[in-house]
Design an enzyme around this catalytic site. Structure first.
Site, PDB file in Angstrom:
ATOM      1  N   HIS A  20       0.832  -1.195   0.000  1.00 38.17           N
ATOM      2  CA  HIS A  20       0.000   0.000   0.000  1.00 38.17           C
ATOM      3  C   HIS A  20       0.872   1.251   0.000  1.00 38.17           C
ATOM      4  O   HIS A  20       1.779   1.390   0.811  1.00 38.17           O
ATOM      5  CB  HIS A  20      -0.930  -0.011   1.216  1.00 38.17           C
ATOM      6  N   ASP A  28       8.084   7.443 -20.828  1.00 41.79           N
ATOM      7  CA  ASP A  28       8.641   7.474 -22.178  1.00 41.79           C
ATOM      8  C   ASP A  28      10.128   7.136 -22.205  1.00 41.79           C
ATOM      9  O   ASP A  28      10.780   7.010 -21.174  1.00 41.79           O
ATOM     10  CB  ASP A  28       8.359   8.821 -22.841  1.00 41.79           C
ATOM     11  N   HIS A  98       7.021  18.719 -13.670  1.00 41.75           N
ATOM     12  CA  HIS A  98       7.793  17.621 -14.252  1.00 41.75           C
ATOM     13  C   HIS A  98       9.102  17.408 -13.503  1.00 41.75           C
ATOM     14  O   HIS A  98       9.519  16.262 -13.297  1.00 41.75           O
ATOM     15  CB  HIS A  98       8.054  17.902 -15.736  1.00 41.75           C
ATOM     16  N   TYR A 120       6.198  14.372 -21.995  1.00 41.78           N
ATOM     17  CA  TYR A 120       5.508  14.244 -20.700  1.00 41.78           C
ATOM     18  C   TYR A 120       4.632  13.001 -20.598  1.00 41.78           C
ATOM     19  O   TYR A 120       3.644  12.992 -19.882  1.00 41.78           O
ATOM     20  CB  TYR A 120       4.721  15.518 -20.387  1.00 41.78           C
ATOM     21  N   SER A 121       5.015  11.958 -21.282  1.00 37.60           N
ATOM     22  CA  SER A 121       4.297  10.683 -21.187  1.00 37.60           C
ATOM     23  C   SER A 121       4.895   9.867 -20.046  1.00 37.60           C
ATOM     24  O   SER A 121       5.553   8.844 -20.248  1.00 37.60           O
ATOM     25  CB  SER A 121       4.386   9.919 -22.511  1.00 37.60           C
ATOM     26  N   ASN A 122       4.684  10.373 -18.829  1.00 37.62           N
ATOM     27  CA  ASN A 122       5.229   9.747 -17.627  1.00 37.62           C
ATOM     28  C   ASN A 122       4.206   9.820 -16.514  1.00 37.62           C
ATOM     29  O   ASN A 122       3.527  10.834 -16.363  1.00 37.62           O
ATOM     30  CB  ASN A 122       6.487  10.485 -17.146  1.00 37.62           C
TER      31      ASN A 122
END
Length: 131
Positions: A20, A28, A98, A120-122
């Site tokens: 948990h 990316d 970011h 920004y594909s994170n």
């Protein structure tokens, strides 16, 4: 041999070990992964596998209570943001700078690197509980 779900043994191991509020990063090909964070590199070539494909499969196996996303995605990659939101309609999303997201990867159990090459594909996924 495993019949269904995530076939990558390292991803399966990390998901099974999540407790948990533990964190798991998915992102990316350009994301700098801290030395202290395990990197599971799936990238084969630009775009393969895609960020969304990997995220969708991870979400089938991991109970997620919260997702952290770079606030810059709102203006720099809104199409990807909408795709992310479709994968987690009932999960809280917190937008952070970011630079902060990259620092927070130090606290993640692992980071799954995809072949994605869009900005920004994170995300950082925060594990929930199933009971």
């Amino acid at each position: 041999m495993k019949k269904t779900g995530v076939m990558n043994s390292n991803i399966s191991r990390v998901i099974a070990d999540m407790g948990h509020m533990d964190w798991l990063g998915v992102g990316d090909a350009g994301t700098p992964v801290p030395a202290e964070t395990e990197k599971i590199d799936l990238s084969v070539r630009p775009g393969l596998p895609s960020f969304i494909d990997v995220l969708e499969e991870v979400l089938k196996e991991l109970e997620v209570q919260k997702m952290y996303i770079a606030e810059e995605i709102k203006t720099e990659n809104p199409k990807q943001l909408e795709a992310i939101k479709r994968t987690v309609p009932n999960v809280e999303i917190e937008f952070i700078p970011h630079s902060e997201l990259k620092k927070d990867l130090k606290s993640s159990k692992a980071f799954i690197r995809t072949g994605e090459e869009t900005p920004y594909s994170n995300v950082i996924l925060e594990s929930g509980v199933v009971f």
